[in-house]
Design a protein around this motif. Structure first.
Motif, PDB file in Angstrom:
ATOM      1  N   THR A   1      -4.170  -8.633  -9.039  1.00 50.57           N
ATOM      2  CA  THR A   1      -3.976  -7.459  -8.181  1.00 50.57           C
ATOM      3  C   THR A   1      -2.856  -7.689  -7.174  1.00 50.57           C
ATOM      4  O   THR A   1      -2.009  -6.829  -6.940  1.00 50.57           O
ATOM      5  CB  THR A   1      -5.273  -7.122  -7.440  1.00 50.57           C
TER       6      THR A   1
ATOM      7  N   VAL B   1      -0.358  -9.768  -7.479  1.00 52.40           N
ATOM      8  CA  VAL B   1       0.929  -9.813  -8.178  1.00 52.40           C
ATOM      9  C   VAL B   1       1.426  -8.390  -8.460  1.00 52.40           C
ATOM     10  O   VAL B   1       2.605  -8.072  -8.271  1.00 52.40           O
ATOM     11  CB  VAL B   1       0.800 -10.615  -9.491  1.00 52.40           C
ATOM     12  N   LEU B   2       0.497  -7.500  -8.909  1.00 51.68           N
ATOM     13  CA  LEU B   2       0.877  -6.113  -9.199  1.00 51.68           C
ATOM     14  C   LEU B   2       1.393  -5.409  -7.950  1.00 51.68           C
ATOM     15  O   LEU B   2       2.371  -4.653  -8.006  1.00 51.68           O
ATOM     16  CB  LEU B   2      -0.314  -5.344  -9.779  1.00 51.68           C
TER      17      LEU B   2
ATOM     18  N   VAL C   1       2.798  -6.774  -5.378  1.00 47.86           N
ATOM     19  CA  VAL C   1       4.120  -7.317  -5.050  1.00 47.86           C
ATOM     20  C   VAL C   1       5.187  -6.734  -5.971  1.00 47.86           C
ATOM     21  O   VAL C   1       6.277  -6.359  -5.533  1.00 47.86           O
ATOM     22  CB  VAL C   1       4.092  -8.855  -5.149  1.00 47.86           C
ATOM     23  N   VAL C   2       4.860  -6.640  -7.265  1.00 46.65           N
ATOM     24  CA  VAL C   2       5.831  -6.110  -8.230  1.00 46.65           C
ATOM     25  C   VAL C   2       6.151  -4.652  -7.931  1.00 46.65           C
ATOM     26  O   VAL C   2       7.314  -4.244  -7.919  1.00 46.65           O
ATOM     27  CB  VAL C   2       5.285  -6.254  -9.673  1.00 46.65           C
ATOM     28  N   ILE C   3       5.083  -3.861  -7.678  1.00 43.49           N
ATOM     29  CA  ILE C   3       5.303  -2.445  -7.366  1.00 43.49           C
ATOM     30  C   ILE C   3       6.140  -2.286  -6.112  1.00 43.49           C
ATOM     31  O   ILE C   3       7.059  -1.466  -6.050  1.00 43.49           O
ATOM     32  CB  ILE C   3       3.954  -1.726  -7.220  1.00 43.49           C
TER      33      ILE C   3
ATOM     34  N   ALA D   1       8.262  -4.398  -4.926  1.00 43.63           N
ATOM     35  CA  ALA D   1       9.634  -4.814  -5.226  1.00 43.63           C
ATOM     36  C   ALA D   1      10.403  -3.720  -5.948  1.00 43.63           C
ATOM     37  O   ALA D   1      11.573  -3.458  -5.658  1.00 43.63           O
ATOM     38  CB  ALA D   1       9.602  -6.094  -6.067  1.00 43.63           C
ATOM     39  N   VAL D   2       9.703  -3.057  -6.904  1.00 45.96           N
ATOM     40  CA  VAL D   2      10.356  -1.962  -7.642  1.00 45.96           C
ATOM     41  C   VAL D   2      10.713  -0.820  -6.691  1.00 45.96           C
ATOM     42  O   VAL D   2      11.818  -0.267  -6.748  1.00 45.96           O
ATOM     43  CB  VAL D   2       9.433  -1.456  -8.775  1.00 45.96           C
TER      44      VAL D   2
ATOM     45  N   THR E   1      13.609  -1.781  -4.504  1.00 41.67           N
ATOM     46  CA  THR E   1      14.847  -1.786  -5.290  1.00 41.67           C
ATOM     47  C   THR E   1      15.356  -0.370  -5.516  1.00 41.67           C
ATOM     48  O   THR E   1      16.542  -0.075  -5.368  1.00 41.67           O
ATOM     49  CB  THR E   1      14.608  -2.479  -6.644  1.00 41.67           C
TER      50      THR E   1
END
Length: 443
Positions: A26, A28-29, A31-33, A35-36, A39
Protein backbone atom coordinates in the motif's frame (compact mmCIF):
# COMPACT_ATOMS: atom_id res chain seq x y z
CA UNK A 1 -11.21 -40.25 35.77
CA UNK A 2 -10.71 -37.49 33.31
CA UNK A 3 -10.05 -34.02 34.62
CA UNK A 4 -12.25 -31.14 33.57
CA UNK A 5 -11.38 -27.54 33.87
CA UNK A 6 -13.57 -25.40 36.01
CA UNK A 7 -14.39 -23.06 33.26
CA UNK A 8 -15.96 -25.78 31.15
CA UNK A 9 -14.96 -26.15 27.48
CA UNK A 10 -12.21 -23.83 26.27
CA UNK A 11 -12.40 -21.65 23.12
CA UNK A 12 -9.41 -20.47 21.18
CA UNK A 13 -9.50 -16.74 20.54
CA UNK A 14 -8.84 -15.67 16.94
CA UNK A 15 -5.48 -14.08 16.55
CA UNK A 16 -5.08 -10.80 14.65
CA UNK A 17 -2.92 -11.27 11.63
CA UNK A 18 -0.99 -8.18 10.49
CA UNK A 19 0.28 -8.53 6.98
CA UNK A 20 3.48 -6.55 6.72
CA UNK A 21 3.51 -7.28 3.01
CA UNK A 22 0.11 -5.61 2.49
CA UNK A 23 1.19 -2.52 4.38
CA UNK A 24 4.37 -2.26 2.38
CA UNK A 25 2.49 -2.74 -0.90
CA UNK A 26 0.00 0.00 0.00
CA UNK A 27 2.81 2.38 0.88
CA UNK A 28 4.61 1.65 -2.38
CA UNK A 29 1.39 2.31 -4.37
CA UNK A 30 0.85 5.62 -2.60
CA UNK A 31 4.42 6.67 -3.37
CA UNK A 32 4.10 5.64 -7.02
CA UNK A 33 0.79 7.46 -7.46
CA UNK A 34 2.18 10.57 -5.81
CA UNK A 35 5.24 10.42 -8.06
CA UNK A 36 3.07 10.10 -11.16
CA UNK A 37 0.88 13.03 -10.10
CA UNK A 38 3.89 15.20 -9.34
CA UNK A 39 5.48 14.30 -12.67
CA UNK A 40 2.25 15.12 -14.53
CA UNK A 41 2.08 18.47 -12.74
CA UNK A 42 5.40 19.45 -14.35
CA UNK A 43 5.07 17.58 -17.66
CA UNK A 44 1.32 17.96 -18.42
CA UNK A 45 -0.05 20.78 -16.24
CA UNK A 46 -2.87 21.34 -18.75
CA UNK A 47 -4.48 18.09 -17.60
CA UNK A 48 -4.93 19.56 -14.13
CA UNK A 49 -6.38 22.71 -15.63
CA UNK A 50 -8.74 20.84 -17.93
CA UNK A 51 -10.10 18.30 -15.47
CA UNK A 52 -9.57 19.91 -12.04
CA UNK A 53 -9.84 23.59 -12.95
CA UNK A 54 -6.50 24.55 -11.42
CA UNK A 55 -3.77 26.55 -13.04
CA UNK A 56 -3.87 29.43 -15.49
CA UNK A 57 -5.96 29.71 -18.65
CA UNK A 58 -4.20 29.63 -22.00
CA UNK A 59 -6.16 32.26 -23.88
CA UNK A 60 -6.56 32.67 -27.61
CA UNK A 61 -6.05 36.02 -29.27
CA UNK A 62 -9.22 38.09 -28.68
CA UNK A 63 -11.74 38.41 -31.50
CA UNK A 64 -13.23 41.89 -31.58
CA UNK A 65 -16.64 42.91 -32.86
CA UNK A 66 -16.70 46.67 -33.06
CA UNK A 67 -19.48 48.59 -31.34
CA UNK A 68 -21.84 50.78 -33.32
CA UNK A 69 -24.43 53.31 -32.24
CA UNK A 70 -27.13 50.63 -32.46
CA UNK A 71 -25.31 47.56 -31.12
CA UNK A 72 -22.78 46.81 -28.42
CA UNK A 73 -19.50 45.32 -29.48
CA UNK A 74 -17.66 42.44 -27.85
CA UNK A 75 -14.14 41.18 -27.28
CA UNK A 76 -14.19 37.38 -27.13
CA UNK A 77 -11.43 34.94 -26.26
CA UNK A 78 -11.36 31.28 -25.26
CA UNK A 79 -9.04 28.97 -23.34
CA UNK A 80 -7.29 26.43 -25.59
CA UNK A 81 -7.20 23.91 -22.73
CA UNK A 82 -10.59 23.96 -20.97
CA UNK A 83 -12.67 25.75 -23.59
CA UNK A 84 -13.89 28.51 -21.26
CA UNK A 85 -15.08 31.58 -23.12
CA UNK A 86 -14.56 35.11 -21.82
CA UNK A 87 -16.55 37.95 -23.32
CA UNK A 88 -15.90 41.62 -22.60
CA UNK A 89 -18.64 43.98 -23.72
CA UNK A 90 -17.80 47.12 -25.66
CA UNK A 91 -20.36 49.89 -25.04
CA UNK A 92 -22.32 51.39 -27.91
CA UNK A 93 -21.05 54.63 -29.34
CA UNK A 94 -23.27 57.75 -29.37
CA UNK A 95 -25.62 58.41 -32.28
CA UNK A 96 -24.37 60.98 -34.77
CA UNK A 97 -27.45 63.17 -35.01
CA UNK A 98 -27.75 65.75 -37.76
CA UNK A 99 -29.72 68.99 -37.48
CA UNK A 100 -32.96 67.06 -38.13
CA UNK A 101 -32.32 64.69 -35.22
CA UNK A 102 -31.47 61.73 -37.48
CA UNK A 103 -28.39 59.57 -36.93
CA UNK A 104 -26.20 59.68 -40.02
CA UNK A 105 -24.73 56.26 -39.18
CA UNK A 106 -27.77 54.05 -38.54
CA UNK A 107 -30.76 56.18 -39.46
CA UNK A 108 -32.08 56.46 -35.90
CA UNK A 109 -34.72 59.19 -35.82
CA UNK A 110 -34.99 60.88 -32.45
CA UNK A 111 -38.20 62.58 -33.61
CA UNK A 112 -40.01 59.47 -34.88
CA UNK A 113 -43.72 59.33 -34.09
CA UNK A 114 -44.68 55.69 -33.55
CA UNK A 115 -41.81 53.22 -33.64
CA UNK A 116 -42.04 49.42 -33.48
CA UNK A 117 -38.86 47.52 -32.68
CA UNK A 118 -38.34 43.79 -33.19
CA UNK A 119 -35.32 42.91 -31.08
CA UNK A 120 -32.44 40.53 -31.46
CA UNK A 121 -32.01 38.67 -28.19
CA UNK A 122 -28.28 38.15 -27.80
CA UNK A 123 -28.10 34.42 -28.54
CA UNK A 124 -28.77 31.73 -31.16
CA UNK A 125 -32.20 30.82 -29.79
CA UNK A 126 -35.42 31.95 -31.43
CA UNK A 127 -37.69 34.16 -29.34
CA UNK A 128 -39.94 37.22 -29.37
CA UNK A 129 -39.52 40.70 -27.98
CA UNK A 130 -41.19 43.78 -29.46
CA UNK A 131 -40.90 47.34 -28.17
CA UNK A 132 -43.48 49.92 -29.21
CA UNK A 133 -42.85 53.59 -28.46
CA UNK A 134 -45.10 56.59 -28.87
CA UNK A 135 -44.07 59.81 -27.18
CA UNK A 136 -43.30 58.96 -23.57
CA UNK A 137 -45.30 55.73 -23.68
CA UNK A 138 -43.63 52.34 -24.11
CA UNK A 139 -45.22 48.93 -24.70
CA UNK A 140 -43.23 45.72 -24.48
CA UNK A 141 -44.70 42.57 -26.03
CA UNK A 142 -42.93 39.42 -24.78
CA UNK A 143 -39.37 39.03 -23.59
CA UNK A 144 -37.66 35.92 -24.97
CA UNK A 145 -35.64 33.93 -25.66
CA UNK A 146 -33.64 32.92 -22.59
CA UNK A 147 -33.17 34.39 -19.11
CA UNK A 148 -29.84 35.82 -20.21
CA UNK A 149 -31.66 37.85 -22.88
CA UNK A 150 -32.98 40.19 -20.17
CA UNK A 151 -29.75 42.20 -20.13
CA UNK A 152 -29.76 42.53 -23.93
CA UNK A 153 -33.37 43.66 -23.90
CA UNK A 154 -32.78 46.18 -21.12
CA UNK A 155 -29.79 47.71 -22.87
CA UNK A 156 -31.93 48.29 -25.94
CA UNK A 157 -35.08 49.47 -24.16
CA UNK A 158 -33.10 51.94 -22.05
CA UNK A 159 -32.25 53.88 -25.22
CA UNK A 160 -35.94 54.70 -25.61
CA UNK A 161 -37.47 54.34 -22.16
CA UNK A 162 -35.73 57.10 -20.23
CA UNK A 163 -38.04 57.26 -17.21
CA UNK A 164 -37.80 53.59 -16.18
CA UNK A 165 -41.55 53.07 -16.73
CA UNK A 166 -43.15 50.63 -19.14
CA UNK A 167 -46.76 51.70 -19.41
CA UNK A 168 -47.91 48.37 -20.88
CA UNK A 169 -46.36 44.91 -20.98
CA UNK A 170 -47.94 41.94 -22.76
CA UNK A 171 -46.95 38.32 -22.09
CA UNK A 172 -48.55 36.41 -24.95
CA UNK A 173 -48.18 32.85 -23.63
CA UNK A 174 -46.22 30.70 -21.20
CA UNK A 175 -43.36 29.43 -23.36
CA UNK A 176 -39.76 30.14 -22.40
CA UNK A 177 -38.97 31.92 -25.67
CA UNK A 178 -41.59 34.55 -24.79
CA UNK A 179 -41.33 34.99 -21.00
CA UNK A 180 -37.75 34.12 -19.93
CA UNK A 181 -36.59 37.73 -20.21
CA UNK A 182 -39.32 38.85 -17.83
CA UNK A 183 -37.60 36.66 -15.22
CA UNK A 184 -33.91 37.15 -16.00
CA UNK A 185 -31.06 35.81 -13.90
CA UNK A 186 -30.35 36.29 -10.21
CA UNK A 187 -28.40 39.43 -9.39
CA UNK A 188 -27.75 39.80 -5.68
CA UNK A 189 -31.08 40.12 -3.88
CA UNK A 190 -33.00 40.76 -7.10
CA UNK A 191 -33.09 39.59 -10.71
CA UNK A 192 -32.20 41.07 -14.08
CA UNK A 193 -35.65 40.39 -15.56
CA UNK A 194 -37.80 43.09 -17.11
CA UNK A 195 -40.50 42.76 -14.43
CA UNK A 196 -37.83 43.46 -11.80
CA UNK A 197 -35.93 46.23 -13.59
CA UNK A 198 -38.79 48.50 -14.68
CA UNK A 199 -41.87 50.01 -13.14
CA UNK A 200 -44.68 48.35 -15.08
CA UNK A 201 -48.03 50.06 -14.96
CA UNK A 202 -50.22 47.44 -16.66
CA UNK A 203 -49.41 43.81 -17.45
CA UNK A 204 -51.70 41.93 -19.84
CA UNK A 205 -51.08 38.20 -19.91
CA UNK A 206 -52.41 34.95 -21.36
CA UNK A 207 -55.81 33.81 -20.12
CA UNK A 208 -54.90 30.16 -19.61
CA UNK A 209 -52.29 27.42 -19.56
CA UNK A 210 -52.43 23.79 -20.57
CA UNK A 211 -53.23 21.03 -18.08
CA UNK A 212 -49.73 19.70 -18.66
CA UNK A 213 -48.15 22.94 -17.48
CA UNK A 214 -50.63 23.27 -14.63
CA UNK A 215 -49.90 19.76 -13.32
CA UNK A 216 -46.14 19.99 -13.84
CA UNK A 217 -45.03 23.63 -13.96
CA UNK A 218 -41.72 24.34 -15.65
CA UNK A 219 -39.07 26.21 -13.71
CA UNK A 220 -39.32 29.21 -16.01
CA UNK A 221 -43.11 29.39 -15.62
CA UNK A 222 -42.81 29.14 -11.83
CA UNK A 223 -40.24 31.94 -11.87
CA UNK A 224 -42.46 33.98 -14.17
CA UNK A 225 -45.31 33.76 -11.65
CA UNK A 226 -42.90 34.96 -8.95
CA UNK A 227 -41.87 37.87 -11.19
CA UNK A 228 -45.51 38.83 -11.72
CA UNK A 229 -46.09 38.71 -7.96
CA UNK A 230 -43.08 40.98 -7.49
CA UNK A 231 -44.38 43.45 -10.07
CA UNK A 232 -47.80 43.46 -8.40
CA UNK A 233 -46.18 44.19 -5.04
CA UNK A 234 -44.74 47.34 -6.63
CA UNK A 235 -48.08 48.50 -8.00
CA UNK A 236 -48.45 46.77 -11.37
CA UNK A 237 -52.05 46.09 -12.41
CA UNK A 238 -52.38 42.62 -13.94
CA UNK A 239 -55.13 41.55 -16.33
CA UNK A 240 -55.66 38.61 -18.63
CA UNK A 241 -56.56 39.02 -22.29
CA UNK A 242 -59.96 37.59 -21.44
CA UNK A 243 -60.58 40.29 -18.84
CA UNK A 244 -59.55 42.93 -21.38
CA UNK A 245 -61.88 41.61 -24.06
CA UNK A 246 -64.88 41.42 -21.73
CA UNK A 247 -63.79 44.60 -19.92
CA UNK A 248 -64.14 43.08 -16.46
CA UNK A 249 -62.37 43.99 -13.21
CA UNK A 250 -61.25 47.35 -14.58
CA UNK A 251 -59.61 45.96 -17.72
CA UNK A 252 -60.16 47.57 -21.11
CA UNK A 253 -60.43 46.28 -24.64
CA UNK A 254 -58.79 49.44 -25.98
CA UNK A 255 -56.03 51.51 -24.41
CA UNK A 256 -55.30 54.91 -25.93
CA UNK A 257 -51.73 56.14 -25.89
CA UNK A 258 -52.58 59.82 -26.32
CA UNK A 259 -55.23 62.26 -25.17
CA UNK A 260 -56.42 62.81 -28.74
CA UNK A 261 -57.05 59.05 -29.03
CA UNK A 262 -55.20 58.76 -32.33
CA UNK A 263 -53.02 55.82 -31.27
CA UNK A 264 -54.65 52.79 -29.67
CA UNK A 265 -53.65 49.37 -28.37
CA UNK A 266 -56.54 46.99 -29.01
CA UNK A 267 -56.79 43.54 -27.46
CA UNK A 268 -58.42 41.21 -30.00
CA UNK A 269 -60.51 38.11 -29.30
CA UNK A 270 -59.70 34.53 -30.13
CA UNK A 271 -61.58 31.53 -28.80
CA UNK A 272 -58.83 30.11 -26.59
CA UNK A 273 -59.34 32.97 -24.15
CA UNK A 274 -62.39 30.91 -23.16
CA UNK A 275 -61.61 27.38 -24.30
CA UNK A 276 -59.10 24.76 -23.17
CA UNK A 277 -56.32 23.52 -25.44
CA UNK A 278 -53.30 21.22 -25.22
CA UNK A 279 -50.96 23.72 -26.91
CA UNK A 280 -49.60 26.75 -25.04
CA UNK A 281 -49.30 28.60 -28.36
CA UNK A 282 -53.09 28.63 -28.71
CA UNK A 283 -53.41 30.86 -25.64
CA UNK A 284 -51.47 33.68 -27.32
CA UNK A 285 -52.68 37.21 -26.62
CA UNK A 286 -53.45 39.04 -29.88
CA UNK A 287 -53.26 42.81 -30.27
CA UNK A 288 -53.74 45.44 -32.95
CA UNK A 289 -51.97 48.79 -32.74
CA UNK A 290 -53.76 51.48 -34.73
CA UNK A 291 -52.34 54.89 -35.57
CA UNK A 292 -54.67 57.49 -37.08
CA UNK A 293 -53.06 60.39 -38.88
CA UNK A 294 -54.78 63.22 -40.72
CA UNK A 295 -55.01 61.44 -44.05
CA UNK A 296 -53.98 57.85 -43.35
CA UNK A 297 -54.44 55.08 -40.76
CA UNK A 298 -51.70 52.56 -40.03
CA UNK A 299 -52.45 49.14 -38.54
CA UNK A 300 -49.93 46.80 -36.92
CA UNK A 301 -50.90 43.24 -35.93
CA UNK A 302 -49.29 41.00 -33.28
CA UNK A 303 -50.49 37.41 -32.77
CA UNK A 304 -47.75 35.78 -30.68
CA UNK A 305 -47.47 32.09 -31.58
CA UNK A 306 -51.15 31.62 -32.41
CA UNK A 307 -51.73 28.53 -34.56
CA UNK A 308 -54.24 27.68 -37.28
CA UNK A 309 -57.37 27.16 -35.15
CA UNK A 310 -56.74 30.32 -33.18
CA UNK A 311 -56.11 32.35 -36.32
CA UNK A 312 -59.40 31.13 -37.76
CA UNK A 313 -61.16 32.29 -34.61
CA UNK A 314 -59.31 35.62 -34.75
CA UNK A 315 -60.67 36.25 -38.24
CA UNK A 316 -64.20 35.20 -37.33
CA UNK A 317 -64.39 37.20 -34.09
CA UNK A 318 -62.90 40.55 -35.13
CA UNK A 319 -63.24 43.04 -37.97
CA UNK A 320 -59.60 42.86 -38.95
CA UNK A 321 -58.26 45.57 -41.25
CA UNK A 322 -55.57 45.20 -43.87
CA UNK A 323 -52.32 45.78 -42.02
CA UNK A 324 -49.23 47.76 -42.81
CA UNK A 325 -47.13 45.53 -40.56
CA UNK A 326 -47.61 41.97 -39.33
CA UNK A 327 -45.32 40.23 -36.86
CA UNK A 328 -45.05 36.87 -38.60
CA UNK A 329 -46.96 34.29 -36.57
CA UNK A 330 -44.99 31.77 -34.51
CA UNK A 331 -41.59 32.93 -35.76
CA UNK A 332 -42.49 32.09 -39.37
CA UNK A 333 -43.57 28.53 -38.62
CA UNK A 334 -45.43 26.47 -41.21
CA UNK A 335 -48.18 26.05 -38.58
CA UNK A 336 -49.12 29.74 -38.45
CA UNK A 337 -49.75 32.75 -40.73
CA UNK A 338 -52.45 30.74 -42.49
CA UNK A 339 -54.26 31.67 -45.69
CA UNK A 340 -57.45 32.40 -43.75
CA UNK A 341 -55.72 35.15 -41.78
CA UNK A 342 -53.44 36.48 -44.52
CA UNK A 343 -56.27 36.77 -47.05
CA UNK A 344 -57.97 39.24 -44.68
CA UNK A 345 -55.06 41.27 -43.33
CA UNK A 346 -53.07 41.35 -46.62
CA UNK A 347 -49.86 42.51 -44.91
CA UNK A 348 -47.64 45.06 -46.64
CA UNK A 349 -44.65 44.27 -44.40
CA UNK A 350 -43.82 41.22 -42.30
CA UNK A 351 -41.25 41.11 -39.49
CA UNK A 352 -40.15 37.68 -38.28
CA UNK A 353 -38.48 37.24 -34.90
CA UNK A 354 -36.39 34.12 -35.39
CA UNK A 355 -32.93 32.67 -35.90
CA UNK A 356 -33.17 31.72 -39.58
CA UNK A 357 -32.33 28.11 -40.31
CA UNK A 358 -31.95 26.98 -36.70
CA UNK A 359 -32.60 23.29 -36.01
CA UNK A 360 -33.67 24.13 -32.47
CA UNK A 361 -37.19 22.80 -33.10
CA UNK A 362 -36.90 20.64 -36.21
CA UNK A 363 -34.34 18.88 -38.38
CA UNK A 364 -36.56 19.19 -41.45
CA UNK A 365 -34.84 21.89 -43.54
CA UNK A 366 -38.13 23.01 -45.12
CA UNK A 367 -39.67 23.68 -41.71
CA UNK A 368 -36.87 25.56 -39.97
CA UNK A 369 -37.81 29.19 -39.36
CA UNK A 370 -38.96 30.86 -41.54
CA UNK A 371 -40.55 27.81 -43.16
CA UNK A 372 -41.01 27.38 -46.89
CA UNK A 373 -44.78 27.00 -46.39
CA UNK A 374 -44.85 30.33 -44.52
CA UNK A 375 -43.01 32.03 -47.37
CA UNK A 376 -45.31 30.49 -49.97
CA UNK A 377 -48.37 31.94 -48.22
CA UNK A 378 -46.97 35.39 -47.42
CA UNK A 379 -45.52 35.80 -50.92
CA UNK A 380 -49.00 36.35 -52.35
CA UNK A 381 -49.20 39.66 -50.50
CA UNK A 382 -45.71 41.06 -50.09
CA UNK A 383 -42.01 40.53 -50.67
CA UNK A 384 -41.21 42.80 -47.73
CA UNK A 385 -40.23 40.08 -45.25
CA UNK A 386 -37.53 40.85 -42.71
CA UNK A 387 -35.88 38.55 -40.14
CA UNK A 388 -33.86 39.49 -37.07
CA UNK A 389 -31.17 36.83 -36.78
CA UNK A 390 -29.33 34.12 -38.73
CA UNK A 391 -28.15 30.78 -37.35
CA UNK A 392 -24.46 30.25 -38.19
CA UNK A 393 -22.68 27.14 -36.93
CA UNK A 394 -19.32 28.45 -38.13
CA UNK A 395 -19.38 31.15 -35.45
CA UNK A 396 -18.61 30.41 -31.83
CA UNK A 397 -21.75 32.27 -30.79
CA UNK A 398 -23.83 30.23 -33.24
CA UNK A 399 -25.57 33.27 -34.72
CA UNK A 400 -25.16 36.55 -36.53
CA UNK A 401 -27.51 39.35 -37.54
CA UNK A 402 -29.65 39.01 -40.66
CA UNK A 403 -31.55 42.32 -40.63
CA UNK A 404 -30.69 42.75 -36.96
CA UNK A 405 -33.02 44.85 -34.84
CA UNK A 406 -35.92 45.70 -37.15
CA UNK A 407 -37.57 49.09 -36.62
CA UNK A 408 -40.65 50.39 -38.42
CA UNK A 409 -41.49 53.98 -37.62
CA UNK A 410 -43.67 56.81 -38.88
CA UNK A 411 -42.30 60.17 -39.86
CA UNK A 412 -44.11 62.99 -41.63
CA UNK A 413 -47.04 60.67 -42.24
CA UNK A 414 -44.90 57.95 -43.88
CA UNK A 415 -44.09 54.46 -42.59
CA UNK A 416 -40.36 53.91 -42.79
CA UNK A 417 -37.86 51.17 -41.97
CA UNK A 418 -34.43 51.00 -40.46
CA UNK A 419 -32.47 47.98 -39.25
CA UNK A 420 -29.30 47.68 -37.19
CA UNK A 421 -27.61 45.47 -39.82
CA UNK A 422 -29.29 46.03 -43.20
CA UNK A 423 -32.71 46.47 -44.81
CA UNK A 424 -32.37 43.73 -47.42
CA UNK A 425 -35.63 41.82 -47.93
CA UNK A 426 -35.48 38.13 -47.10
CA UNK A 427 -35.67 36.77 -50.64
CA UNK A 428 -32.57 38.76 -51.63
CA UNK A 429 -30.37 37.34 -48.85
CA UNK A 430 -27.77 34.64 -49.41
CA UNK A 431 -29.44 32.41 -46.85
CA UNK A 432 -32.73 32.52 -48.73
CA UNK A 433 -31.13 31.82 -52.10
CA UNK A 434 -29.43 28.73 -50.66
CA UNK A 435 -32.33 27.41 -48.58
CA UNK A 436 -35.67 28.69 -49.91
CA UNK A 437 -37.45 29.41 -53.17
CA UNK A 438 -39.72 32.30 -54.08
CA UNK A 439 -42.97 31.13 -55.72
CA UNK A 440 -43.71 32.27 -59.26
CA UNK A 441 -46.95 33.92 -58.11
CA UNK A 442 -45.12 35.90 -55.41
CA UNK A 443 -45.01 39.67 -55.28
Amino acid sequence: MPKYSRGGSTKRRPQKVHSKGLIILTAVLIVVIAAVLITLWFVKPELYHKYLGVGEHTWSEPETKAATCSQKGAETKYCFVCGEVAVKEIPTIPHSLNDDGICTACGFDSNANVSIHFLELGNKFTGDCTLIKYGDTEILIDAGSRQGSAATIKDYVDEYCTDGVLEYVIATHAHQDHIAGFVGNKSGDTRTGILYQYEVETLIQFAGITDKLKNKPTEIYTNYLAAVDYAQSRGTTVYTAKQCWYETDGAKKTYYLDDAQTVSLNILYQRFYDEKTADENDYSVCALLTQELQDVTYNYLFTGDLEEDGEGSLVESNSLPQVDLFKGGHHGSYTASTDKLLSVIKPKNVAVCCCCGTTEYTDNPANTFPAQAFINRVARYTANIYCTTLWDESLESGYTSLNGNIVFYTEAGKLKLRCSNNTVILKETDWFKQNRTWPEYGK
